[in-house]
Design an enzyme around this catalytic site. Structure first.
Site, PDB file in Angstrom:
ATOM      1  N   LYS A   1      27.851 -49.806 -52.078  1.00 17.34           N
ATOM      2  CA  LYS A   1      28.613 -49.191 -50.983  1.00 17.34           C
ATOM      3  C   LYS A   1      28.779 -50.158 -49.804  1.00 17.34           C
ATOM      4  CE  LYS A   1      29.453 -45.250 -52.997  1.00 17.34           C
ATOM      5  NZ  LYS A   1      30.807 -44.963 -53.482  1.00 17.34           N
TER       6      LYS A   1
ATOM      7  N   TYR B   1      22.755 -48.900 -55.512  1.00 19.75           N
ATOM      8  CA  TYR B   1      23.814 -48.014 -55.001  1.00 19.75           C
ATOM      9  C   TYR B   1      24.209 -48.451 -53.585  1.00 19.75           C
ATOM     10  CZ  TYR B   1      26.107 -43.663 -53.456  1.00 19.75           C
ATOM     11  OH  TYR B   1      27.002 -42.733 -52.968  1.00 19.75           O
TER      12      TYR B   1
ATOM     13  N   ASN C   1      31.360 -48.775 -59.108  1.00 19.35           N
ATOM     14  CA  ASN C   1      31.581 -48.501 -57.680  1.00 19.35           C
ATOM     15  C   ASN C   1      32.332 -49.594 -56.938  1.00 19.35           C
ATOM     16  OD1 ASN C   1      30.003 -46.296 -58.269  1.00 19.35           O
ATOM     17  ND2 ASN C   1      28.683 -46.497 -56.478  1.00 19.35           N
TER      18      ASN C   1
ATOM     19  N   SER D   1      29.640 -44.389 -48.538  1.00 19.92           N
ATOM     20  CA  SER D   1      28.442 -43.560 -48.322  1.00 19.92           C
ATOM     21  C   SER D   1      27.764 -44.047 -47.056  1.00 19.92           C
ATOM     22  CB  SER D   1      27.482 -43.736 -49.511  1.00 19.92           C
ATOM     23  OG  SER D   1      26.211 -43.203 -49.207  1.00 19.92           O
TER      24      SER D   1
END
Ligand SMILES: NC(=O)c1ccc[n+]([C@@H]2O[C@H](COP(=O)([O-])OP(=O)(O)OC[C@H]3O[C@@H](n4cnc5c(N)ncnc54)[C@H](OP(=O)(O)O)[C@@H]3O)[C@@H](O)[C@H]2O)c1
Length: 254
Positions: free
Chosen positions: A156, A152, A112, A139
């Site tokens: 982001k 996660y 990511n 996100s």
């Protein structure tokens, strides 16, 4: 004809963005790991009005830097230029820090963040030439904290800071850098992260109360925002994290 490089084009948001950009007259260079799925996206782009030679397929894992290099080289060889880079490829990992191995963090950040930065670095000289732009798919978990998806969310949040810093670095070159920050969007990402069918159904039901607009979102709603940021419709917008989240990020318990 403007040229868009779209990662994650074999599924979900990236796929919808590629088709939307094709409908808008962009030639598209599509990146994904699954060749069959990528071919389906290519067919949809042709149905949307592109000729065969205006759609380029690039199969490869973007954590492999050779694949990233080939993606840029192949795009330039076949389409000559790059006007916009849509960084949509990404994965979701679940788990609390307490019980989740650090290797999961490494994998999350590799896909990511690290691979996004690397690919963007390769594309930038060409985007500077075309005075184009970059759109990162972040996100609502970037600006807002949620438990159980910490790695996660960190990935982001890092991507959001990348968007803002790069926007400042690129502004003197006439290049804009923005992101979309979606709430829950119906795609394969949650099931790929390990959610079963029943749990996914319950999760979408819960979205009715976690999103102010009372539902999860749809890939087409995100691709409209990507199109806005990828074109001169947003000519005075840079460093923006555009929430496409049904109001999820403005909700607080009361
Ligand atoms: N869906 C949501 O609720 C939601 C919400 C906020 C943000 N997002 C973000 O939106 C982006 C797209 O997610 P999505 O929901 O569309 O998920 P998706 O349907 O699972 O699609 C993910 C895409 O990323 C590609 N990909 C994953 N790892 C890759 C790698 N190592 N190298 C190259 N390609 C890779 C996949 O390729 P293959 O399928 O070919 O393997 C696929 O095309 C992600 O960055 C995600 O974090 C999604």
């Amino acid at each position: 004809m403007p040229v868009a490089v779209v990662t994650g084009a074999s599924s979900g948001i990236g796929k919808a963005a590629a088709i939307r950009l094709a409908r808008e007259g962009f030639s598209v260079s599509l990146s994904g790991r699954k060749e069959d799925a990528l071919k389906e996206t290519a067919d949809e782009c042709i149905k949307a009005g592109l000729k065969q030679d205006q759609v380029v397929l690039n199969v490869g894992d973007l954590t492999d830097f050779d694949a990233a290099k080939k993606l840029i080289e192949n795009t330039l060889a076949k389409l000559n230029t790059i006007d916009t880079l849509i960084n949509s490829a990404g994965i979701l990992t679940n788990g609390e820090v307490n019980s989740t191995d650090i290797e999961v963090y490494d994998k999350q950040m590799d896909v990511n963040v690290r691979s996004v930065i690397y690919l963007t670095k390769l594309a930038l000289p060409h985007i500077i030439k075309s005075k184009g732009n970059v759109v990162n798919v972040s996100s609502i978990a970037g600006p807002c904290p949620f438990p159980g998806v910490t790695y996660y969310s960190i990935s982001k949040a890092a991507l959001d800071q990348f968007t803002k810093c790069l926007a400042l670095e690129m502004a003197p070159h006439g290049v804009r850098v923005n992101s979309v920050n979606p709430g829950v969007i119906v795609t394969d990402i949650h099931k790929r992260a390990g959610m079963g069918d029943k749990d996914y159904e319950a999760f979408l039901e819960k979205c009715k109360s976690t999103h102010a607009l009372g539902r999860a979102g749809d890939v087409d709603e995100v691709s409209e925002a990507i199109l806005f940021l990828a074109t001169s419709r947003s000519s005075f917008t840079t460093g923006e994290l555009l929430r496409v989240d049904g109001g999820r990020g403005i909700m607080f318990p009361r």
